[in-house]
Structures are given as C-alpha cells and as structure tokens.
Design a protein around this motif. Structure first.
Motif, PDB file in Angstrom:
ATOM      1  N   ILE A  45      35.551  31.458  40.556  1.00  0.00           N
ATOM      2  CA  ILE A  45      34.957  32.607  41.243  1.00  0.00           C
ATOM      3  C   ILE A  45      33.786  32.169  42.123  1.00  0.00           C
ATOM      4  N   PRO A  46      33.576  32.841  43.253  1.00  0.00           N
ATOM      5  CA  PRO A  46      32.490  32.462  44.174  1.00  0.00           C
ATOM      6  C   PRO A  46      31.130  32.797  43.588  1.00  0.00           C
ATOM      7  N   LYS A  47      30.199  31.877  43.721  1.00  0.00           N
ATOM      8  CA  LYS A  47      28.841  32.098  43.213  1.00  0.00           C
ATOM      9  C   LYS A  47      27.884  32.552  44.310  1.00  0.00           C
ATOM     10  N   THR A  48      28.316  32.433  45.593  1.00  0.00           N
ATOM     11  CA  THR A  48      27.514  32.919  46.709  1.00  0.00           C
ATOM     12  C   THR A  48      28.448  33.596  47.702  1.00  0.00           C
ATOM     13  N   CYS A  68      30.211  41.071  36.443  1.00  0.00           N
ATOM     14  CA  CYS A  68      29.143  40.073  36.288  1.00  0.00           C
ATOM     15  C   CYS A  68      28.421  39.707  37.574  1.00  0.00           C
ATOM     16  N   CYS A  69      28.820  40.283  38.706  1.00  0.00           N
ATOM     17  CA  CYS A  69      28.245  39.829  39.987  1.00  0.00           C
ATOM     18  C   CYS A  69      26.742  40.052  40.075  1.00  0.00           C
ATOM     19  N   ASN A  70      26.240  41.138  39.493  1.00  0.00           N
ATOM     20  CA  ASN A  70      24.788  41.378  39.526  1.00  0.00           C
ATOM     21  C   ASN A  70      24.037  40.310  38.739  1.00  0.00           C
ATOM     22  N   LEU A  71      24.615  39.876  37.623  1.00  0.00           N
ATOM     23  CA  LEU A  71      23.994  38.819  36.817  1.00  0.00           C
ATOM     24  C   LEU A  71      23.976  37.499  37.583  1.00  0.00           C
ATOM     25  N   ILE A  72      25.033  37.227  38.340  1.00  0.00           N
ATOM     26  CA  ILE A  72      25.071  36.015  39.163  1.00  0.00           C
ATOM     27  C   ILE A  72      23.981  36.071  40.224  1.00  0.00           C
ATOM     28  N   ASP A  73      23.833  37.227  40.863  1.00  0.00           N
ATOM     29  CA  ASP A  73      22.805  37.399  41.894  1.00  0.00           C
ATOM     30  C   ASP A  73      21.400  37.201  41.322  1.00  0.00           C
ATOM     31  N   GLN A  83      24.701  34.589  30.924  1.00  0.00           N
ATOM     32  CA  GLN A  83      25.164  35.939  30.617  1.00  0.00           C
ATOM     33  C   GLN A  83      26.315  36.351  31.540  1.00  0.00           C
ATOM     34  N   ALA A  84      26.256  35.887  32.781  1.00  0.00           N
ATOM     35  CA  ALA A  84      27.318  36.212  33.738  1.00  0.00           C
ATOM     36  C   ALA A  84      28.652  35.641  33.267  1.00  0.00           C
TER      37      ALA A  84
END
Length: 210
Positions: A81-84, A102-107, A113-114
């Motif tokens: 999955i893309p991280k940026t 989980c995208c908000n956690l990655i941001d 947690q993501a």
C-alpha cells in the motif's frame, strides 16, 4: 442432495486426522459441500497448508483463509500500500477498503497502529469476499510520481493483474523506451498481434507539463 466430491472428502478426512480434529462423517460431508463452491485445486492446496500450519482444530474458516485466489497475504498487502500521495499502487478492492481504515494513522506517522488496523480490516474483508465467492479485482491508484507509476503499472501488466491495454492507457508514451517496447509485446500477446499507434498509447501526464 448435491453429489459429494469423494477426492475432496478424503482430503478433508486426512487433514482432520492429522490436525487431531474429531469430524463425523456427516460433518465432513457438510464441510465438503461448503468448500465445493471454490476451485478444487485451490481447496486441496489450502488443506495441505492446514496440515502443515494448523495448531488448532480444522474448520471451514481455516481452510478458506488459506485459499490462494490471487489476493496477497496480509503482510504482503501492507507492504504494497502507498505510504505517501506520490506513490502509485495496483491493489485489490479489499486492500483499498482496508487502507481507508488506516490512512489517517499513516498521515500521522503512527505506522505501528496503522499496520495493525490495516491487517485486521484486510483480513475481515478478504474473509467476507471469499465466503461470498467474489473473485479478486485489481485496481490502479496512481500517485504523483511518474517513475513510480510506470514501474507499478508495468509490474501489474507482467503479472496479469491488469491488461496491457489498460496499462497502455495509463502510461505516457515514450517511443523506443524499454517500458513502451515491453508494453507493445504484452498487448500483442493478449491479442495475438495488434499494432498500436502512438495516439493509442499517449496519455498526457499533467505532472510533466510545465
């Protein structure tokens, strides 16, 4: 009453015995009927994995979770999955849905947690898709980096996750480049032989236009 697949029934019985699972004849027949909705070779391979991996009782859920239907495993899916927003990806619908969790956690930079949130959501959605007999669907999601985009799309075409024609519509045309030559070969392989003109392969890339 549907006809029982004796080959599959025997494989279930052997797997049950080797995993120390008490399974009545009637229960084995019901399991066989339920699993008959899937490709037989995929189920037989999943039963082999159960015999090697299971540390608990054999169940329909344990077999289905080990079906190799083209969907990546949880860890492989997380790695893809893309991280940026600059990164591109060709992912399954289940991966896309789990990414939304989980995208908000990655941001926020909380990758631990993501990852946990993604894997839990992904497993749930894959399980539901397999229970419903839904085939894997690969979807491109393009980031802002053209180089990353080309690599990801070409890999998807080579692995058969996207058709070469689809990829040709998503990549900018570069005459004589290794990618464009390979893409032409893949399209010809799909159609037997097909000559594609430059306009068919050209896609104006806004990120490259000054």
């Amino acid at each position: 009453m549907p006809e029982i697949n004796e080959n599959l029934l025997k494989a279930i019985a052997v797997t049950a015995e080797l995993t120390q699972t008490e399974l009545s004849i009637d229960a084995a027949r019901v399991m066989c009927e339920d699993l008959s909705a899937y490709d037989e070779q995929q189920i037989l391979k999943a039963l082999v994995r159960c015999r090697k991996e299971l540390k608990s009782r054999l169940s329909i859920a344990e077999v289905i979770s080990r079906i190799d239907d083209g969907r990546p495993g949880p860890e492989e899916a997380w790695a893809m999955i893309p991280k940026t927003e600059f990164s591109s990806v060709v992912w399954t619908s289940e991966m896309a849905e789990a990414f939304g969790v989980c995208c908000n956690l990655i941001d926020e930079g909380d990758t631990v947690q993501a990852r946990m949130a993604f894997i839990e959501a992904y497993k749930d959605r894959v399980s539901r898709a397999r229970n419903d007999g839904i085939k894997v669907q690969w979807i491109p999601s393009l980031g802002h980096n053209p180089q990353s985009r080309e690599h990801v799309l070409m890999e998807a075409a080579e692995k058969g996750r996207l058709t070469a024609k689809h990829v040709a519509q998503l990549l900018p045309y570069r005459e004589g480049s290794a990618a464009s030559n390979k893409l032409l070969e893949l399209v010809k392989a799909e159609d037997g032989f097909l000559k594609i003109s430059k306009p068919d392969l050209r896609l104006i890339d806004k990120t490259e236009v000054a």
